[in-house]
Design an enzyme around this catalytic site. Structure first.
Site, PDB file in Angstrom:
ATOM      1  N   PHE A  31      43.133  36.008  46.570  1.00 60.29           N
ATOM      2  CA  PHE A  31      44.165  36.732  45.826  1.00 60.29           C
ATOM      3  C   PHE A  31      45.387  36.946  46.709  1.00 60.29           C
ATOM      4  O   PHE A  31      45.320  37.653  47.713  1.00 60.29           O
ATOM      5  CB  PHE A  31      43.593  38.073  45.358  1.00 60.29           C
ATOM      6  CG  PHE A  31      44.464  38.787  44.371  1.00 60.29           C
ATOM      7  CD1 PHE A  31      44.526  38.368  43.062  1.00 60.29           C
ATOM      8  CD2 PHE A  31      45.199  39.905  44.754  1.00 60.29           C
ATOM      9  CE1 PHE A  31      45.310  39.040  42.137  1.00 60.29           C
ATOM     10  CE2 PHE A  31      45.980  40.581  43.843  1.00 60.29           C
ATOM     11  CZ  PHE A  31      46.046  40.149  42.529  1.00 60.29           C
TER      12      PHE A  31
ATOM     13  N   HIS B 165      56.616  48.012  33.087  1.00 64.13           N
ATOM     14  CA  HIS B 165      56.121  46.641  33.004  1.00 64.13           C
ATOM     15  C   HIS B 165      55.366  46.261  34.282  1.00 64.13           C
ATOM     16  O   HIS B 165      54.348  45.568  34.227  1.00 64.13           O
ATOM     17  CB  HIS B 165      57.308  45.696  32.775  1.00 64.13           C
ATOM     18  CG  HIS B 165      56.941  44.267  32.628  1.00 64.13           C
ATOM     19  ND1 HIS B 165      56.276  43.790  31.521  1.00 64.13           N
ATOM     20  CD2 HIS B 165      57.153  43.194  33.431  1.00 64.13           C
ATOM     21  CE1 HIS B 165      56.095  42.484  31.650  1.00 64.13           C
ATOM     22  NE2 HIS B 165      56.609  42.102  32.807  1.00 64.13           N
TER      23      HIS B 165
ATOM     24  N   PHE C 130      57.806  32.943  38.400  1.00 64.40           N
ATOM     25  CA  PHE C 130      58.642  34.148  38.411  1.00 64.40           C
ATOM     26  C   PHE C 130      58.747  34.638  39.854  1.00 64.40           C
ATOM     27  O   PHE C 130      57.769  34.610  40.586  1.00 64.40           O
ATOM     28  CB  PHE C 130      58.026  35.228  37.509  1.00 64.40           C
ATOM     29  CG  PHE C 130      59.001  36.287  37.123  1.00 64.40           C
ATOM     30  CD1 PHE C 130      59.875  36.091  36.064  1.00 64.40           C
ATOM     31  CD2 PHE C 130      59.062  37.478  37.820  1.00 64.40           C
ATOM     32  CE1 PHE C 130      60.788  37.067  35.699  1.00 64.40           C
ATOM     33  CE2 PHE C 130      59.966  38.461  37.467  1.00 64.40           C
ATOM     34  CZ  PHE C 130      60.830  38.253  36.410  1.00 64.40           C
TER      35      PHE C 130
ATOM     36  N   VAL D 170      55.040  40.282  42.425  1.00 63.91           N
ATOM     37  CA  VAL D 170      55.487  41.236  41.422  1.00 63.91           C
ATOM     38  C   VAL D 170      56.240  42.349  42.146  1.00 63.91           C
ATOM     39  O   VAL D 170      55.676  43.029  43.005  1.00 63.91           O
ATOM     40  CB  VAL D 170      54.304  41.826  40.617  1.00 63.91           C
ATOM     41  CG1 VAL D 170      54.819  42.721  39.498  1.00 63.91           C
ATOM     42  CG2 VAL D 170      53.431  40.709  40.052  1.00 63.91           C
TER      43      VAL D 170
ATOM     44  N   ALA E 152      53.007  35.853  36.916  1.00 64.97           N
ATOM     45  CA  ALA E 152      51.736  36.337  37.465  1.00 64.97           C
ATOM     46  C   ALA E 152      50.713  36.616  36.365  1.00 64.97           C
ATOM     47  O   ALA E 152      49.516  36.405  36.552  1.00 64.97           O
ATOM     48  CB  ALA E 152      51.963  37.584  38.316  1.00 64.97           C
ATOM     49  N   PHE E 153      51.179  37.089  35.216  1.00 66.20           N
ATOM     50  CA  PHE E 153      50.254  37.445  34.138  1.00 66.20           C
ATOM     51  C   PHE E 153      49.480  36.236  33.627  1.00 66.20           C
ATOM     52  O   PHE E 153      48.370  36.369  33.107  1.00 66.20           O
ATOM     53  CB  PHE E 153      51.023  38.111  32.987  1.00 66.20           C
ATOM     54  CG  PHE E 153      50.145  38.889  32.065  1.00 66.20           C
ATOM     55  CD1 PHE E 153      49.686  40.148  32.418  1.00 66.20           C
ATOM     56  CD2 PHE E 153      49.762  38.371  30.843  1.00 66.20           C
ATOM     57  CE1 PHE E 153      48.861  40.879  31.569  1.00 66.20           C
ATOM     58  CE2 PHE E 153      48.940  39.094  29.989  1.00 66.20           C
ATOM     59  CZ  PHE E 153      48.489  40.344  30.357  1.00 66.20           C
TER      60      PHE E 153
END
Length: 161
Positions: free
Chosen positions: A114, A89, A25, A82, A57-58
């Protein structure tokens, strides 16, 4: 008398196996971060690098957990982007990926760098995914350094430096 010891990280990727988990995404932004990460890992001497694509990402934390448990990697890099939209959301995704990656790093004992910029605009994300020499920097390249340094520190702590 107590003796003090200093353990420092090194940016030597020889013999370091890295799994890079990348969210599709916001693909063009993630791809620029991935390119920066892979280029820096190569500069640091890493030769065992796998790229693991996930939808968004989730999905990074669950894949990070599986990758950590596989025993194939000394470190992982989590890459995704994101960008805030018009709904809440954004907050749920940001919180989920951040908390999830943190839990995996702590529970599995595999360092995870990260690299999931959470920005208000695409323009802000582009700055964080910049190419070397452009304004800003490439957070993927920074994450590559973090991953290698954390492996060197872990090895020093385990007496394997």
């Amino acid at each position: 008398k107590a003796m003090m010891q200093t353990l420092e990280t090194r940016r030597d990727g020889r013999g370091v196996r890295v799994g890079v988990i990348v969210a599709r995404f916001n693909h063009l932004l993630s791809l620029r971060l991935l390119e920066g990460c892979l280029a820096r890992l190569a500069e640091l001497g890493c030769d065992g690098v796998d790229v693991l694509w996930v939808p968004g990402a989730f999905e990074i934390p669950s894949t990070a957990q599986r990758a950590a448990r596989s025993g194939r990697y000394d470190a992982l890099v989590a890459i995704g982007v994101v960008v805030r939209g018009d709904t809440p959301h954004f907050e749920y995704v940001c919180q989920g990926v951040t908390d999830g990656v943190g839990r995996v790093a702590l529970s599995e004992g595999v360092p995870i760098a990260f690299c999931v910029p959470t920005t208000e605009t695409v323009e802000q994300a582009l700055v964080r995914a910049g190419k070397p020499g452009e304004a800003g920097c490439n957070k993927g390249a920074e994450a590559a350094e973090v991953a290698v340094e954390l492996v060197s520190l872990a090895r020093a702590l385990d007496g394997r430096s």
